[in-house]
Design a protein around this motif. Structure first.
Motif, PDB file in Angstrom:
ATOM      1  N   LEU A   1       0.827  -1.207   0.000  1.00 25.49           N
ATOM      2  CA  LEU A   1       0.000   0.000   0.000  1.00 25.49           C
ATOM      3  C   LEU A   1       0.862   1.257   0.000  1.00 25.49           C
ATOM      4  O   LEU A   1       0.495   2.267  -0.604  1.00 25.49           O
ATOM      5  CB  LEU A   1      -0.947  -0.002   1.198  1.00 25.49           C
ATOM      6  CG  LEU A   1      -1.968  -1.147   1.228  1.00 25.49           C
ATOM      7  CD1 LEU A   1      -2.909  -0.980   2.419  1.00 25.49           C
ATOM      8  CD2 LEU A   1      -2.738  -1.273  -0.069  1.00 25.49           C
TER       9      LEU A   1
ATOM     10  N   GLU B   1       2.045   1.727  -3.703  1.00 24.52           N
ATOM     11  CA  GLU B   1       1.008   1.877  -4.721  1.00 24.52           C
ATOM     12  C   GLU B   1       0.953   3.273  -5.359  1.00 24.52           C
ATOM     13  O   GLU B   1       0.850   3.380  -6.588  1.00 24.52           O
ATOM     14  CB  GLU B   1      -0.357   1.491  -4.136  1.00 24.52           C
ATOM     15  CG  GLU B   1      -1.474   1.534  -5.136  1.00 24.52           C
ATOM     16  CD  GLU B   1      -2.817   1.156  -4.516  1.00 24.52           C
ATOM     17  OE1 GLU B   1      -3.780   1.070  -5.300  1.00 24.52           O
ATOM     18  OE2 GLU B   1      -2.926   0.956  -3.290  1.00 24.52           O
TER      19      GLU B   1
ATOM     20  N   GLU C   1      -4.097  -1.123 -11.448  1.00 22.33           N
ATOM     21  CA  GLU C   1      -4.471  -2.235 -10.573  1.00 22.33           C
ATOM     22  C   GLU C   1      -5.098  -3.370 -11.376  1.00 22.33           C
ATOM     23  O   GLU C   1      -5.956  -3.151 -12.221  1.00 22.33           O
ATOM     24  CB  GLU C   1      -5.463  -1.729  -9.527  1.00 22.33           C
ATOM     25  CG  GLU C   1      -5.974  -2.794  -8.600  1.00 22.33           C
ATOM     26  CD  GLU C   1      -6.967  -2.264  -7.583  1.00 22.33           C
ATOM     27  OE1 GLU C   1      -7.869  -3.032  -7.210  1.00 22.33           O
ATOM     28  OE2 GLU C   1      -6.844  -1.085  -7.166  1.00 22.33           O
TER      29      GLU C   1
ATOM     30  N   ASP D   1      -5.678  -6.581  -9.378  1.00 27.22           N
ATOM     31  CA  ASP D   1      -6.522  -7.055  -8.282  1.00 27.22           C
ATOM     32  C   ASP D   1      -5.851  -6.783  -6.948  1.00 27.22           C
ATOM     33  O   ASP D   1      -4.671  -6.495  -6.879  1.00 27.22           O
ATOM     34  CB  ASP D   1      -6.896  -8.535  -8.422  1.00 27.22           C
ATOM     35  CG  ASP D   1      -5.699  -9.478  -8.418  1.00 27.22           C
ATOM     36  OD1 ASP D   1      -4.617  -9.100  -7.924  1.00 27.22           O
ATOM     37  OD2 ASP D   1      -5.834 -10.608  -8.896  1.00 27.22           O
ATOM     38  N   ARG D   2      -6.668  -6.872  -5.899  1.00 29.56           N
ATOM     39  CA  ARG D   2      -6.195  -6.692  -4.528  1.00 29.56           C
ATOM     40  C   ARG D   2      -6.360  -8.016  -3.804  1.00 29.56           C
ATOM     41  O   ARG D   2      -7.336  -8.717  -4.012  1.00 29.56           O
ATOM     42  CB  ARG D   2      -6.999  -5.610  -3.802  1.00 29.56           C
ATOM     43  CG  ARG D   2      -6.705  -4.241  -4.305  1.00 29.56           C
ATOM     44  CD  ARG D   2      -7.489  -3.156  -3.573  1.00 29.56           C
ATOM     45  NE  ARG D   2      -7.127  -1.886  -4.160  1.00 29.56           N
ATOM     46  CZ  ARG D   2      -6.142  -1.110  -3.720  1.00 29.56           C
ATOM     47  NH1 ARG D   2      -5.460  -1.451  -2.656  1.00 29.56           N
ATOM     48  NH2 ARG D   2      -5.853   0.011  -4.337  1.00 29.56           N
ATOM     49  N   THR D   3      -5.405  -8.299  -2.934  1.00 30.72           N
ATOM     50  CA  THR D   3      -5.471  -9.534  -2.167  1.00 30.72           C
ATOM     51  C   THR D   3      -4.793  -9.297  -0.828  1.00 30.72           C
ATOM     52  O   THR D   3      -4.405  -8.170  -0.509  1.00 30.72           O
ATOM     53  CB  THR D   3      -4.817 -10.702  -2.958  1.00 30.72           C
ATOM     54  OG1 THR D   3      -5.080 -11.927  -2.280  1.00 30.72           O
ATOM     55  CG2 THR D   3      -3.336 -10.497  -3.148  1.00 30.72           C
ATOM     56  N   GLU D   4      -4.638 -10.343  -0.053  1.00 31.19           N
ATOM     57  CA  GLU D   4      -3.896 -10.290   1.209  1.00 31.19           C
ATOM     58  C   GLU D   4      -2.961 -11.481   1.266  1.00 31.19           C
ATOM     59  O   GLU D   4      -3.268 -12.546   0.727  1.00 31.19           O
ATOM     60  CB  GLU D   4      -4.847 -10.333   2.407  1.00 31.19           C
ATOM     61  CG  GLU D   4      -5.691  -9.099   2.554  1.00 31.19           C
ATOM     62  CD  GLU D   4      -6.586  -9.157   3.777  1.00 31.19           C
ATOM     63  OE1 GLU D   4      -6.940 -10.279   4.231  1.00 31.19           O
ATOM     64  OE2 GLU D   4      -6.939  -8.080   4.285  1.00 31.19           O
TER      65      GLU D   4
ATOM     66  N   PRO E   1      -2.400  -6.427   3.160  1.00 38.29           N
ATOM     67  CA  PRO E   1      -3.002  -6.108   1.870  1.00 38.29           C
ATOM     68  C   PRO E   1      -1.922  -5.782   0.834  1.00 38.29           C
ATOM     69  O   PRO E   1      -0.964  -5.063   1.135  1.00 38.29           O
ATOM     70  CB  PRO E   1      -3.872  -4.885   2.162  1.00 38.29           C
ATOM     71  CG  PRO E   1      -3.331  -4.305   3.415  1.00 38.29           C
ATOM     72  CD  PRO E   1      -2.650  -5.409   4.165  1.00 38.29           C
TER      73      PRO E   1
ATOM     74  N   VAL F   1      -1.350  -5.294  -3.757  1.00 39.10           N
ATOM     75  CA  VAL F   1      -2.049  -4.960  -4.992  1.00 39.10           C
ATOM     76  C   VAL F   1      -1.226  -5.427  -6.194  1.00 39.10           C
ATOM     77  O   VAL F   1      -0.097  -4.980  -6.384  1.00 39.10           O
ATOM     78  CB  VAL F   1      -2.285  -3.433  -5.101  1.00 39.10           C
ATOM     79  CG1 VAL F   1      -3.114  -3.108  -6.344  1.00 39.10           C
ATOM     80  CG2 VAL F   1      -2.918  -2.886  -3.845  1.00 39.10           C
TER      81      VAL F   1
END
Length: 178
Positions: free
Chosen positions: A140, A143, A153, A155-158, A167, A169
């Motif tokens: 983050l 980013e 972007e 996708d977003r994930t963890e 988190p 990206v």
């Protein structure tokens, strides 16, 4: 302030790891809680395959380590030597994006062009090998730099491999050649 770049060598590993630890501990604070920062330190790190491949850069300012980062022609998207799940398979430049990896800026050198310099070096080197796209996994904190450089972007994930879920990206960018 002037910045210079060179390829990293195995002799740089200790100093690079120290820089990474400090960058994670200090620069992630505004984006993650303390537990996530500790988890992030366990997830991220140096993949010495990049050094061995000659695709990892050291950025210096007046003899001081200001940052580091590189790119890869291999399948692994992120993570350091401590993860057995790294994939050393070579990518196909005709269909796969090159991976931008392990970018870190020393906290005393933020907002001075270190990240942009690394991204430019990576983009030109990957283009020289026939790649037409770049991909990375952003923190983050990173980013905003990547967006400003033209990454979008995906996708977003963890990632919870370090304990607390962190988190991240996935981002991509077409390589611009001139």
């Amino acid at each position: 302030m002037s910045l210079s770049s060179r390829l990293a060598t195995r002799d740089d590993v200790g100093a690079l790891r120290e820089l990474m630890e400090r960058a994670i501990a200090e620069l992630q604070k505004g984006f993650l809680d303390d537990e996530q920062v500790r988890s992030s330190a366990a997830i991220m790190g140096l993949d010495t395959q990049l050094i061995d491949d000659g695709t990892y850069f050291v950025i210096e300012s007046e003899g001081r380590l200001a940052g580091c980062g590189g790119w890869s022609r291999r399948a692994t998207l992120y993570g350091g030597d401590h993860f057995a799940s790294r994939d050393a398979a070579l990518l196909d430049p005709a269909k796969d994006p090159a991976k931008v990896r392990a970018m870190y800026t020393h906290p005393e050198f933020t907002r001075r062009g270190v990240g942009r310099l690394i991204l430019g070096l990576c983009e030109r080197a990957a283009a020289a090998e026939g790649f037409t796209r770049l991909e990375l996994m952003a923190t983050l904190a990173g980013e905003p730099l990547y967006r400003a450089y033209g990454f979008a972007e995906v996708d977003r994930t963890e990632d919870a491999r370090g304990g607390a879920p962190v988190p991240i990206v996935r981002m991509r960018k077409d390589i611009i050649t001139s």
